[in-house]
Design a protein around this motif. Structure first.
Motif, PDB file in Angstrom:
ATOM      1  N   GLN A   1       0.671  -1.127  -0.060  1.00  0.00           N
ATOM      2  CA  GLN A   1       0.038  -0.171  -0.417  1.00  0.00           C
ATOM      3  C   GLN A   1       0.345   1.215  -0.120  1.00  0.00           C
ATOM      4  O   GLN A   1       0.341   2.102  -0.731  1.00  0.00           O
ATOM      5  CB  GLN A   1      -0.447   0.221   1.222  1.00  0.00           C
ATOM      6  CG  GLN A   1      -1.722  -0.777   1.341  1.00  0.00           C
ATOM      7  CD  GLN A   1      -2.527  -0.649   2.538  1.00  0.00           C
ATOM      8  OE1 GLN A   1      -1.931  -1.040   3.677  1.00  0.00           O
ATOM      9  NE2 GLN A   1      -4.178  -0.377   1.882  1.00  0.00           N
TER      10      GLN A   1
ATOM     11  N   ARG B   1      -5.745   3.401  -0.574  1.00  0.00           N
ATOM     12  CA  ARG B   1      -5.559   2.252   0.588  1.00  0.00           C
ATOM     13  C   ARG B   1      -5.341   0.992  -0.422  1.00  0.00           C
ATOM     14  O   ARG B   1      -5.341  -0.162   0.144  1.00  0.00           O
ATOM     15  CB  ARG B   1      -7.110   2.156   0.780  1.00  0.00           C
ATOM     16  CG  ARG B   1      -6.898   4.000   2.212  1.00  0.00           C
ATOM     17  CD  ARG B   1      -8.471   3.673   2.847  1.00  0.00           C
ATOM     18  NE  ARG B   1      -8.199   4.145   4.264  1.00  0.00           N
ATOM     19  CZ  ARG B   1      -9.852   4.785   4.475  1.00  0.00           C
ATOM     20  NH1 ARG B   1     -11.052   4.043   3.844  1.00  0.00           N
ATOM     21  NH2 ARG B   1      -9.911   5.310   5.806  1.00  0.00           N
ATOM     22  N   ASP B   2      -5.925   0.982  -1.244  1.00  0.00           N
ATOM     23  CA  ASP B   2      -5.197  -0.758  -2.074  1.00  0.00           C
ATOM     24  C   ASP B   2      -4.728  -0.284  -3.142  1.00  0.00           C
ATOM     25  O   ASP B   2      -4.552   0.446  -4.079  1.00  0.00           O
ATOM     26  CB  ASP B   2      -6.879  -0.862  -3.128  1.00  0.00           C
ATOM     27  CG  ASP B   2      -6.828  -1.837  -3.611  1.00  0.00           C
ATOM     28  OD1 ASP B   2      -6.506  -3.169  -3.837  1.00  0.00           O
ATOM     29  OD2 ASP B   2      -8.363  -2.805  -4.004  1.00  0.00           O
TER      30      ASP B   2
END
Length: 311
Positions: free
Chosen positions: A15, A72-73
């Motif tokens: 991340q 976040r991904d």
């Protein structure tokens, strides 16, 4: 995947690295190896779909480049751009040079057409010419005055909304009047739904994002207000208020509501959020009041729209 402690929580190594490489050009071989390692690691961890974007994971905002993505991904967000292939991959290739065509030097003579001798000219009537010239000047002045009046009127009354306020937010019915305070002047409005397990709705006016809603279903042992505590603080002065849902919070730039509900006979918690992208209305107290009124009406309808029955 390695966990790294950062301000506001923890983040996995991929991340963090994907957000470091959000901008710039990178070697294709390196990018292929990085992507293969990322896919292999996620398969090994056996993470559920959209796990890294869920409200049950306390991961802080990792992207600070100005867009609305939290970063976040590492699989779907913050992917760095591979280096583009060369335009001419073959070493011996040379660009063709375009030759300028010289203009033709050949000339053509127009044929001479015999004409009758010109008749004798009579002296012009100067008084008639002056009258015509005066009428033309007066007509032109009147036209300019009319155009100036129209431009002045347009400048004073320009702007406004040339679009109709939407009656729903990506399928969730809403009173258009509850959106009025957030919507700027413009020509077109567009709502863009994204996500599956977490439902986002981005609303644009003339390609500029105005606000975003977010709805999600999580487990009963999760407290979304606690998970989102730092984000709510960053939005400015979070205050718990009664009304929107069983639990509600209003900030200077957003609002959040939480309620228990049932999906196929199982108990869950439904979460609704709204985030503004501009300080509209200008007065903070009026903005907070409008956010609370919107969330109070939107939250139960969003819950019903996504098949979560209030309990």
């Amino acid at each position: 995947m390695v966990r790294i402690k950062v301000r506001g929580g923890e983040a996995y190594g991929f991340q963090t690295v994907s957000n470091f490489m959000r901008a710039g050009d990178y070697d294709n071989t390196f990018m292929n190896k990085y992507g293969d390692a990322l896919v292999a690691t996620e398969k090994k961890m056996k993470l559920p779909d959209h796990y890294l974007q869920g409200t049950g994971v306390q991961v802080p905002k990792l992207n600070f480049l100005g867009d609305d993505d939290f970063g976040r991904d590492p699989m779907t967000r913050g992917q760095p751009r591979p280096r583009p292939e060369p335009l001419h991959p073959h070493p011996g290739h040379q660009r063709r040079r375009l030759r300028r065509q010289r203009p033709s030097t050949r000339t053509f003579r127009r044929p001479v057409i015999p004409t009758d001798p010109a008749p004798a000219q009579t002296p012009p009537n100067t008084s008639a010419m002056a009258s015509v010239r005066g009428r033309r000047i007066r007509t032109a002045a009147a036209a300019l005055a009319t155009v100036g009046t129209l431009l002045l009127t347009a400048g004073c009354g320009g702007g406004g909304r040339d679009y109709t306020l939407p009656k729903n937010v990506c399928g969730t019915r809403i009173d258009p009047g509850l959106l009025s305070d957030f919507m700027p002047d413009g020509e077109t409005v567009k709502a863009q739904p994204t996500g599956q397990s977490i439902w986002y709705c981005k609303v644009f006016v003339d390609k500029a994002q105005v606000f975003r809603t977010q709805d999600a279903v999580t487990t009963v042992d999760t407290d979304p207000l606690k998970v989102k505590e730092r984000e709510l603080t960053r939005e400015g002065n979070p205050v718990r208020v009664p009304g929107p849902g069983e639990k509600g919070v209003v900030t200077d730039m957003g609002a959040m509501a939480v309620s228990r509900c049932s999906v196929k006979g199982k108990q869950h918690v439904f979460v609704s959020e709204i985030d503004l992208f501009a300080e509209r209305p200008d007065n903070t107290a009026d903005r907070r009041k409008a956010l609370k009124a919107f969330m109070k009406a939107y939250h139960p309808r969003a819950m019903a729209h996504h098949g979560c029955t209030a309990t």
